[in-house]
Design a protein around this motif. Structure first.
Motif, PDB file in Angstrom:
ATOM      1  N   ALA A   3       0.842  -1.213   0.000  1.00 19.04           N
ATOM      2  CA  ALA A   3       0.000   0.000   0.000  1.00 19.04           C
ATOM      3  C   ALA A   3       0.871   1.255   0.000  1.00 19.04           C
ATOM      4  CB  ALA A   3      -0.920  -0.013   1.220  1.00 19.04           C
ATOM      5  N   ALA A   4       1.984   1.215   0.727  1.00 17.33           N
ATOM      6  CA  ALA A   4       2.888   2.375   0.732  1.00 17.33           C
ATOM      7  C   ALA A   4       3.470   2.611  -0.665  1.00 17.33           C
ATOM      8  CB  ALA A   4       4.005   2.160   1.751  1.00 17.33           C
ATOM      9  N   ASN A   5       3.836   1.500  -1.342  1.00 16.14           N
ATOM     10  CA  ASN A   5       4.371   1.651  -2.705  1.00 16.14           C
ATOM     11  C   ASN A   5       3.325   2.247  -3.635  1.00 16.14           C
ATOM     12  OD1 ASN A   5       6.814   0.571  -1.927  1.00 16.14           O
ATOM     13  ND2 ASN A   5       6.254  -1.541  -2.501  1.00 16.14           N
ATOM     14  N   ARG A   6       2.084   1.742  -3.498  1.00 10.77           N
ATOM     15  CA  ARG A   6       1.029   2.263  -4.382  1.00 10.77           C
ATOM     16  C   ARG A   6       0.732   3.728  -4.073  1.00 10.77           C
ATOM     17  NH1 ARG A   6      -2.181  -3.267  -3.201  1.00 10.77           N
ATOM     18  NH2 ARG A   6      -1.104  -4.573  -4.760  1.00 10.77           N
ATOM     19  N   LEU A   7       0.773   4.056  -2.753  1.00 11.05           N
ATOM     20  CA  LEU A   7       0.531   5.451  -2.373  1.00 11.05           C
ATOM     21  C   LEU A   7       1.618   6.360  -2.956  1.00 11.05           C
ATOM     22  CD1 LEU A   7      -1.124   7.522  -0.796  1.00 11.05           C
ATOM     23  CD2 LEU A   7       0.258   6.982   1.236  1.00 11.05           C
ATOM     24  N   HIS A   8       2.870   5.905  -2.913  1.00  2.90           N
ATOM     25  CA  HIS A   8       3.949   6.691  -3.527  1.00  2.90           C
ATOM     26  C   HIS A   8       3.731   6.847  -5.024  1.00  2.90           C
ATOM     27  CE1 HIS A   8       6.302   7.163   0.063  1.00  2.90           C
ATOM     28  NE2 HIS A   8       6.510   5.842   0.222  1.00  2.90           N
ATOM     29  N   THR A   9       3.221   5.776  -5.639  1.00  4.25           N
ATOM     30  CA  THR A   9       2.948   5.852  -7.081  1.00  4.25           C
ATOM     31  C   THR A   9       1.878   6.885  -7.372  1.00  4.25           C
ATOM     32  OG1 THR A   9       3.546   3.525  -7.318  1.00  4.25           O
ATOM     33  CG2 THR A   9       2.250   4.515  -9.086  1.00  4.25           C
ATOM     34  N   VAL A  10       0.806   6.880  -6.567  1.00  4.47           N
ATOM     35  CA  VAL A  10      -0.279   7.861  -6.770  1.00  4.47           C
ATOM     36  C   VAL A  10       0.249   9.287  -6.579  1.00  4.47           C
ATOM     37  CG1 VAL A  10      -2.482   8.695  -5.842  1.00  4.47           C
ATOM     38  CG2 VAL A  10      -2.094   6.240  -6.162  1.00  4.47           C
ATOM     39  N   VAL A  11       1.040   9.480  -5.513  1.00  3.71           N
ATOM     40  CA  VAL A  11       1.587  10.820  -5.245  1.00  3.71           C
ATOM     41  C   VAL A  11       2.490  11.275  -6.399  1.00  3.71           C
ATOM     42  CG1 VAL A  11       3.112  12.126  -3.713  1.00  3.71           C
ATOM     43  CG2 VAL A  11       1.403  10.573  -2.743  1.00  3.71           C
TER      44      VAL A  11
ATOM     45  N   GLY B 189       1.475  15.699 -12.682  1.00  4.91           N
ATOM     46  CA  GLY B 189       0.335  16.309 -13.340  1.00  4.91           C
ATOM     47  C   GLY B 189      -0.590  15.313 -13.999  1.00  4.91           C
ATOM     48  N   ARG B 190      -0.405  14.049 -13.752  1.00  5.23           N
ATOM     49  CA  ARG B 190      -1.274  13.015 -14.336  1.00  5.23           C
ATOM     50  C   ARG B 190      -2.335  12.619 -13.304  1.00  5.23           C
ATOM     51  NH1 ARG B 190       1.090  10.536 -18.850  1.00  5.23           N
ATOM     52  NH2 ARG B 190       3.204  11.256 -19.287  1.00  5.23           N
ATOM     53  N   VAL B 191      -3.215  13.559 -13.029  1.00  2.00           N
ATOM     54  CA  VAL B 191      -4.216  13.350 -11.976  1.00  2.00           C
ATOM     55  C   VAL B 191      -5.202  12.256 -12.359  1.00  2.00           C
ATOM     56  CG1 VAL B 191      -6.045  14.469 -10.653  1.00  2.00           C
ATOM     57  CG2 VAL B 191      -3.967  15.732 -11.249  1.00  2.00           C
ATOM     58  N   GLU B 192      -5.665  12.252 -13.557  1.00  2.10           N
ATOM     59  CA  GLU B 192      -6.662  11.254 -13.968  1.00  2.10           C
ATOM     60  C   GLU B 192      -6.070   9.833 -13.874  1.00  2.10           C
ATOM     61  OE1 GLU B 192      -8.141  12.120 -17.783  1.00  2.10           O
ATOM     62  OE2 GLU B 192      -9.126  14.003 -17.186  1.00  2.10           O
ATOM     63  N   GLU B 193      -4.809   9.691 -14.314  1.00  2.18           N
ATOM     64  CA  GLU B 193      -4.186   8.381 -14.232  1.00  2.18           C
ATOM     65  C   GLU B 193      -3.992   7.962 -12.763  1.00  2.18           C
ATOM     66  OE1 GLU B 193      -0.616   8.407 -16.435  1.00  2.18           O
ATOM     67  OE2 GLU B 193      -1.586   8.900 -18.353  1.00  2.18           O
ATOM     68  N   ALA B 194      -3.700   8.931 -11.912  1.00  2.00           N
ATOM     69  CA  ALA B 194      -3.551   8.617 -10.485  1.00  2.00           C
ATOM     70  C   ALA B 194      -4.876   8.136  -9.903  1.00  2.00           C
ATOM     71  CB  ALA B 194      -3.046   9.838  -9.726  1.00  2.00           C
ATOM     72  N   VAL B 195      -5.967   8.817 -10.300  1.00  3.12           N
ATOM     73  CA  VAL B 195      -7.286   8.401  -9.800  1.00  3.12           C
ATOM     74  C   VAL B 195      -7.634   7.018 -10.310  1.00  3.12           C
ATOM     75  CG1 VAL B 195      -9.747   8.929  -9.890  1.00  3.12           C
ATOM     76  CG2 VAL B 195      -8.085  10.769  -9.525  1.00  3.12           C
ATOM     77  N   ASP B 196      -7.389   6.774 -11.587  1.00  2.00           N
ATOM     78  CA  ASP B 196      -7.702   5.447 -12.147  1.00  2.00           C
ATOM     79  C   ASP B 196      -6.888   4.345 -11.458  1.00  2.00           C
ATOM     80  OD1 ASP B 196      -9.448   6.638 -13.869  1.00  2.00           O
ATOM     81  OD2 ASP B 196      -8.019   6.738 -15.542  1.00  2.00           O
TER      82      ASP B 196
END
Length: 567
Positions: free
Chosen positions: A340-348, A354-361
């Motif tokens: 989960a920490a790795n995924r959270l770092h990926t989202v951040v 600036g890839r907000v939509e990809e982060a949300v997806d």
């Protein structure tokens, strides 16, 4: 001044004293009886002896002829002395009817009056009496002398009481010697017997033995650890209540005196009880229990038997299994937290780029996958313990690269399982089956060159290691089935796989499937092994459920609601 208390004499010492007194009393009684009977017999013998002598003299023709002579004493005195010396009696006195002596051992008494009774003899009778005459007390016989039917004289023959007593004293000496020998032999025999008794009773007295027996009985019934004692021939010499319970013996079963191999116990347990060497904390399974066995030979110059202690390990083993599951859950949570920490770092990072939509997806895709798994398990298996177990095992399997698949027809409604079906047994059965299946699936040669991947079934990409779980409860039974994509188990090992110690992972393993069969047996169920649809092993457990009158859960779900969900 207070005197110190002395320890009571030991039981062997008390018995020795009692037996010595008893033997002495018996020997003394026998000696007295022999003395009395010997005295009577000596007097009777003496009386017979003098009677024979007196009658022989009275019937002698020479005596009658001598009486007719003017001086009977001249002929009768030498004759009477010869008879006295030949017969060994004290005197032979021949007299006339007026009691005047013609003969006597003391010649000075010839011509004097006979001292004694003669009235019966003068009437023609022969009689015996004890009388004190010139020679002292004597046993004498007086008989008449007849000549042509007329009484012409009297004969008295006797033996002194002192001589009879002397004979009795001689016999008494031999009797005393025999009595002393009997007393000595009896005492020695009693000492030898009591010395052995003292060794066997360890010098304890009767009160100590009684107290030891009372405490022994109370301890046997109070201790919750099973106790079994075997003699040198491997027969049961003692077994307490806890031992009967742990070995599965009925209360009315007569176990004492039977050999161990007559109790129909599992072969490994029977072998441990019959072993000549000591066993320490060995784990064995019976039909319903897991027990820890300790044995120790009893040796005292020779093998006398074996002492066996039995401890119930069933609850502890179940708790150990639950603890292992909790450890697995903890490791899975730790791994998931790391992921989960790795995924959270990926989202951040995506947001910073600036890839907000990809982060949300990316974030919503991970949440949807986890939520779908949870919804599927909880929706199909409403029994909270089994649902939690499946979710935890799914996380563990995922960490090892194995899919945990819930079969399409799985369905257990909340409340479908009765309280009599222990949740701990369900955890033991399903948890061990899943653990073994994950081990087998994770070791399958799916990545080897030339390997043929397992056929694709609903849920999961082709070729990935997979464990398929079916959990279904209907009105009659609970079905738990676990199949894997591993190498499978050959038919020749179908029976051995449930034996304690059987494992393909080396020593120290091989208890899980034995516990599965034991838990199933404890609940009246069965365990079956066959080949699964993916080529691996498939275990099927069926546990009977009691009849319910308030409706029953559905045994199936619609096809639209039964799509498999993978971890």
């Amino acid at each position: 001044m207070r005197l110190p208390r002395t320890r009571p004499r030991s039981l062997a010492g008390q018995l020795f004293a009692m037996q010595v007194v008893l033997i002495a009393a018996v020997v003394a009684g026998c000696a007295v009886f022999a003395y009395v009977s010997g005295s009577a017999q000596a007097e009777e013998t003496a009386a017979r002896q003098v009677r024979v002598a007196a009658l022989a003299v009275a019937d002698s023709p020479s005596v009658r002829e001598a009486i007719r002579t003017p001086d009977p004493s001249a002929v009768l005195q030498p004759y009477a002395e010869r008879v006295r010396e030949d017969t060994g009696i004290a005197f032979v006195t021949i007299m006339d009817t007026e009691r005047v002596r013609w003969t006597h051992p003391d010649t000075r008494q010839i011509g004097d009056t006979f001292l004694g009774n003669t009235a019966k003899a003068l009437r023609g009778q022969t009689f015996t009496e004890t009388y004190t005459g010139t020679l002292g007390p004597s046993i004498r016989v007086v008989t008449p002398i007849r000549d042509g039917g007329r009484i012409v004289g009297l004969v008295s023959a006797g033996i002194t009481v002192d001589r009879v007593s002397s004979q009795v004293r001689d016999q008494l000496g031999a009797l005393a010697l025999a009595a002393g020998g009997a007393l000595a032999i009896g005492g020695i025999g009693t000492y030898v017997i009591n010395a052995r008794l003292r060794r066997h009773t360890h010098g304890m007295n009767a009160a100590e033995l009684s107290r030891l027996h009372d405490y022994h009985q109370a301890t046997l019934h109070a201790v919750r650890e099973g106790l079994l004692m075997l003699d040198g021939r491997r027969r049961i010499a003692l077994i307490n209540d806890a031992g009967r319970e742990l070995l599965g013996l009925e209360p009315d079963t007569e176990a004492v005196g039977r050999t161990v191999d007559e109790l129909a116990m599992p072969a490994p347990l029977t072998g441990a009880l019959l072993a000549s060497e000591a066993r320490v904390d060995e784990l064995h399974l019976t039909a319903d229990r897991v027990i820890v066995v300790n044995t120790r030979p009893v040796v005292g110059g020779e093998r006398r038997g074996t002492v066996v202690t039995l401890r119930d390990h069933t609850e502890l083993q179940a708790l150990s299994g639950e603890l292992d599951s909790e450890r697995g859950f903890t490791q899975a949570l730790r791994s998931q937290a790391h992921e989960a920490a790795n995924r959270l770092h990926t989202v951040v990072s995506l947001i910073e780029l600036g890839r907000v939509e990809e982060a949300v997806d990316f974030a919503t895709a991970e949440l949807e996958l986890a939520q779908v798994l949870t919804d599927r398990v909880v929706g199909a298996v409403e029994e909270p313990v089994l649902a939690a177990l499946l979710l935890g095992k799914a996380a563990q399997a995922n960490e090892r690269g194995v899919e945990l698949v819930l079969a399409q027809d799985s369905l257990i409604d909340d409340g479908a399982l009765p309280p009599s079906l222990a949740q701990r047994d369900l955890v033991t059965i399903l948890g061990n089956l899943i653990d073994n299946a994950v081990d087998a699936a994770s070791e399958s040669p799916e990545d080897d060159a030339g390997a043929v991947p397992a056929p694709r079934t609903a849920g999961g990409p082709a070729g990935r290691a997979r464990v398929t779980v079916t959990a279904l409860a209907d009105e009659r039974e609970l079905l738990l089935r676990v199949a894997d994509t591993g190498a499978g188990i050959g038919p020749e090992a179908a029976d051995e796989v449930f034996r304690r110690g059987w494992s393909t992972h080396g020593a120290g393993r091989g208890l899980g499937l034995a516990l599965v069969r034991q838990a199933a047996h404890r609940n009246g169920g069965t365990v079956e092994l066959d080949a699964g649809p993916d080529g691996g092993a498939r275990f099927t457990v069926r546990l009977p459920l009691p009849d319910r009158t308030n409706g029953s859960p559905s045994a199936s779900v619609s096809a639209s609601e039964s799509e498999e969900v993978t971890a």
